[in-house]
Motif scaffolding. Structure first.
Motif, mmCIF file in Angstrom:
data_model
loop_
_atom_site.group_PDB
_atom_site.id
_atom_site.type_symbol
_atom_site.label_atom_id
_atom_site.label_comp_id
_atom_site.label_asym_id
_atom_site.label_seq_id
_atom_site.Cartn_x
_atom_site.Cartn_y
_atom_site.Cartn_z
ATOM 1 N N VAL A 10 1.023 -0.852 -0.101
ATOM 2 C CA VAL A 10 -0.128 0.019 -0.576
ATOM 3 C C VAL A 10 0.891 1.524 0.495
ATOM 4 C CG1 VAL A 10 -2.105 0.603 1.142
ATOM 5 C CG2 VAL A 10 -2.060 -1.336 1.126
ATOM 6 N N TYR A 11 2.052 1.371 0.612
ATOM 7 C CA TYR A 11 2.863 2.323 1.182
ATOM 8 C C TYR A 11 3.312 2.268 -0.345
ATOM 9 C CZ TYR A 11 6.018 5.726 3.000
ATOM 10 O OH TYR A 11 6.291 6.361 3.127
ATOM 11 N N GLU A 12 4.275 1.072 -1.096
ATOM 12 C CA GLU A 12 4.990 2.101 -2.140
ATOM 13 C C GLU A 12 3.598 2.262 -3.212
ATOM 14 O OE1 GLU A 12 5.962 -2.233 -2.363
ATOM 15 O OE2 GLU A 12 7.756 -1.578 -0.972
ATOM 16 N N GLN A 13 2.661 1.662 -3.093
ATOM 17 C CA GLN A 13 1.194 2.091 -4.786
ATOM 18 C C GLN A 13 1.184 2.939 -3.930
ATOM 19 O OE1 GLN A 13 -2.365 0.505 -4.301
ATOM 20 N NE2 GLN A 13 -2.786 1.088 -5.842
ATOM 21 N N ASN A 14 1.028 3.759 -3.028
ATOM 22 C CA ASN A 14 1.343 5.519 -2.630
ATOM 23 C C ASN A 14 2.472 5.953 -3.302
ATOM 24 O OD1 ASN A 14 -1.486 6.322 -1.523
ATOM 25 N ND2 ASN A 14 -1.472 3.932 -0.874
ATOM 26 N N THR A 15 3.394 5.653 -2.798
ATOM 27 C CA THR A 15 4.876 6.535 -3.396
ATOM 28 C C THR A 15 5.237 6.295 -5.203
ATOM 29 O OG1 THR A 15 6.376 5.336 -1.197
ATOM 30 C CG2 THR A 15 7.089 6.243 -3.751
ATOM 31 N N ARG A 16 4.181 5.367 -5.735
ATOM 32 C CA ARG A 16 4.264 5.631 -7.448
ATOM 33 C C ARG A 16 3.178 6.824 -7.299
ATOM 34 N NH1 ARG A 16 4.862 0.290 -6.000
ATOM 35 N NH2 ARG A 16 2.691 -0.482 -6.649
ATOM 36 N N ILE A 17 2.562 6.659 -6.988
ATOM 37 C CA ILE A 17 0.923 7.711 -7.231
ATOM 38 C C ILE A 17 1.496 9.015 -6.860
ATOM 39 C CG2 ILE A 17 -1.422 8.225 -6.512
ATOM 40 C CD1 ILE A 17 -2.122 5.813 -5.862
ATOM 41 N N ALA A 18 2.020 9.579 -5.527
ATOM 42 C CA ALA A 18 2.785 10.458 -5.892
ATOM 43 C C ALA A 18 4.104 11.922 -6.228
ATOM 44 C CB ALA A 18 2.938 10.480 -3.764
ATOM 45 N N ALA A 19 4.467 10.423 -7.085
ATOM 46 C CA ALA A 19 5.617 10.299 -8.148
ATOM 47 C C ALA A 19 4.912 11.035 -9.629
ATOM 48 C CB ALA A 19 6.367 9.219 -8.122
ATOM 49 N N ARG A 20 3.602 10.353 -10.195
ATOM 50 C CA ARG A 20 3.154 10.734 -10.488
ATOM 51 C C ARG A 20 2.673 11.770 -10.961
ATOM 52 N NH1 ARG A 20 1.428 5.235 -11.154
ATOM 53 N NH2 ARG A 20 -0.616 6.197 -9.656
ATOM 54 N N ARG A 21 2.052 12.077 -9.391
ATOM 55 C CA ARG A 21 1.363 13.605 -8.723
ATOM 56 C C ARG A 21 1.783 14.950 -9.072
ATOM 57 N NH1 ARG A 21 -1.932 17.304 -9.371
ATOM 58 N NH2 ARG A 21 -2.941 18.659 -8.212
ATOM 59 N N VAL A 22 3.875 14.136 -8.376
ATOM 60 C CA VAL A 22 4.722 15.515 -8.804
ATOM 61 C C VAL A 22 4.987 15.768 -10.055
ATOM 62 C CG1 VAL A 22 6.397 16.034 -8.202
ATOM 63 C CG2 VAL A 22 4.916 14.820 -6.333
ATOM 64 N N GLN A 23 4.776 14.391 -10.967
ATOM 65 C CA GLN A 23 5.319 14.884 -11.897
ATOM 66 C C GLN A 23 4.121 15.155 -13.040
ATOM 67 O OE1 GLN A 23 5.070 11.417 -14.178
ATOM 68 N NE2 GLN A 23 5.523 12.195 -16.767
ATOM 69 N N GLU A 24 2.696 15.418 -12.616
ATOM 70 C CA GLU A 24 1.832 16.500 -12.820
ATOM 71 C C GLU A 24 2.170 18.210 -12.727
ATOM 72 O OE1 GLU A 24 -1.376 15.078 -11.364
ATOM 73 O OE2 GLU A 24 -1.680 12.963 -12.507
ATOM 74 N N LEU A 25 2.441 18.426 -11.710
ATOM 75 C CA LEU A 25 2.807 19.226 -10.858
ATOM 76 C C LEU A 25 3.790 20.140 -11.871
ATOM 77 C CD1 LEU A 25 2.236 18.780 -7.050
ATOM 78 C CD2 LEU A 25 0.350 19.931 -8.495
ATOM 79 N N ILE A 26 5.332 19.494 -12.027
ATOM 80 C CA ILE A 26 6.139 19.748 -12.773
ATOM 81 C C ILE A 26 5.345 19.975 -13.985
ATOM 82 C CG2 ILE A 26 8.770 18.641 -13.420
ATOM 83 C CD1 ILE A 26 8.484 17.313 -11.310
ATOM 84 N N ALA A 27 4.921 19.135 -14.667
ATOM 85 C CA ALA A 27 4.548 19.634 -15.778
ATOM 86 C C ALA A 27 3.432 20.877 -15.756
ATOM 87 C CB ALA A 27 3.441 18.371 -17.026
ATOM 88 N N GLU A 28 2.823 21.001 -14.887
ATOM 89 C CA GLU A 28 1.943 22.527 -15.345
ATOM 90 C C GLU A 28 2.339 23.271 -15.321
ATOM 91 O OE1 GLU A 28 -0.589 21.488 -11.419
ATOM 92 O OE2 GLU A 28 -1.563 19.893 -12.573
ATOM 93 N N GLY A 29 4.004 23.111 -14.052
ATOM 94 C CA GLY A 29 5.092 24.271 -14.161
ATOM 95 C C GLY A 29 5.712 24.933 -15.387
#
Length: 194
Positions: free
Chosen positions: A120-139
């Protein structure tokens, strides 16, 4: 056929039990606790715990999911209230760190040793990494960040997040999780700023 609905009290009580369970686990870990001890600590019956999950292992996994779902809601609310690409990434990573701050070393050790919860933790880490990727792409799209490879930056973040989760960062640097996430946010955003 009409859908089955639960009374509001049942849903509220269930949430309260999961919140208390998460607080207990974060504080003390879970590997050493029996269902009887958990029921005593939560001031409920063992049969009440069985309404949450069919076994201690399932209870731990469900509590872990509950913890990360609640943390995600908190993180996303903080990001939504923040403006500017740098501030949004900083808010995201700092709030992730703050959400993990109550996690004791025992909880993190137990989490790492129990594959379903670690998953569960590892899955959430992957989700968080994708979310950071989205935030970077927005920036990048708004020219707040230079044109960086967002997937690479997110992979870098995910690698550091795993090292934070495994307590390697704490052992090597002395930084607690919240401080490590704040440092990660500062380094990442300074490195990609336009």
């Amino acid at each position: 056929m009409r859908p089955v609905t639960r009374p509001a009290f049942a849903t509220r009580r269930r949430t309260e039990l999961f919140d208390a369970l998460v607080t207990l686990f974060l504080s003390e870990g879970f590997a050493h606790l029996t269902l009887d001890e958990i029921a005593t600590r939560l001031r409920c019956s063992k049969s009440t715990l069985y309404t949450l999950a069919g076994s201690k292992e399932q209870l731990v996994q469900a509590a872990t999911v509950h913890f990360f779902r609640s943390a995600t809601e908190l993180v996303e609310a903080r990001v939504a209230a923040t403006h500017g690409a740098r501030e949004r990434i900083t808010a995201y990573l700092s709030t992730v760190g703050a959400a993990l701050d109550p996690a004791s070393d025992q909880f993190m050790s137990d989490l790492d040793a129990f594959a379903p919860a670690r998953g569960v933790y590892e899955q959430n880490t992957r989700i968080a990494a994708r979310r950071v990727q989205e935030l970077i792409a927005e920036g990048v799209a708004t020219a707040d960040f230079r044109d960086v490879h967002a997937a690479f930056a997110a992979d870098l973040v995910a690698t550091v997040m795993v090292r934070i989760q495994q307590r390697v960062v704490r052992e090597n640097t002395g930084l607690d999780d919240a401080d490590a996430y704040r440092e990660l946010a500062a380094i990442l955003t300074a490195g990609i700023e336009a």
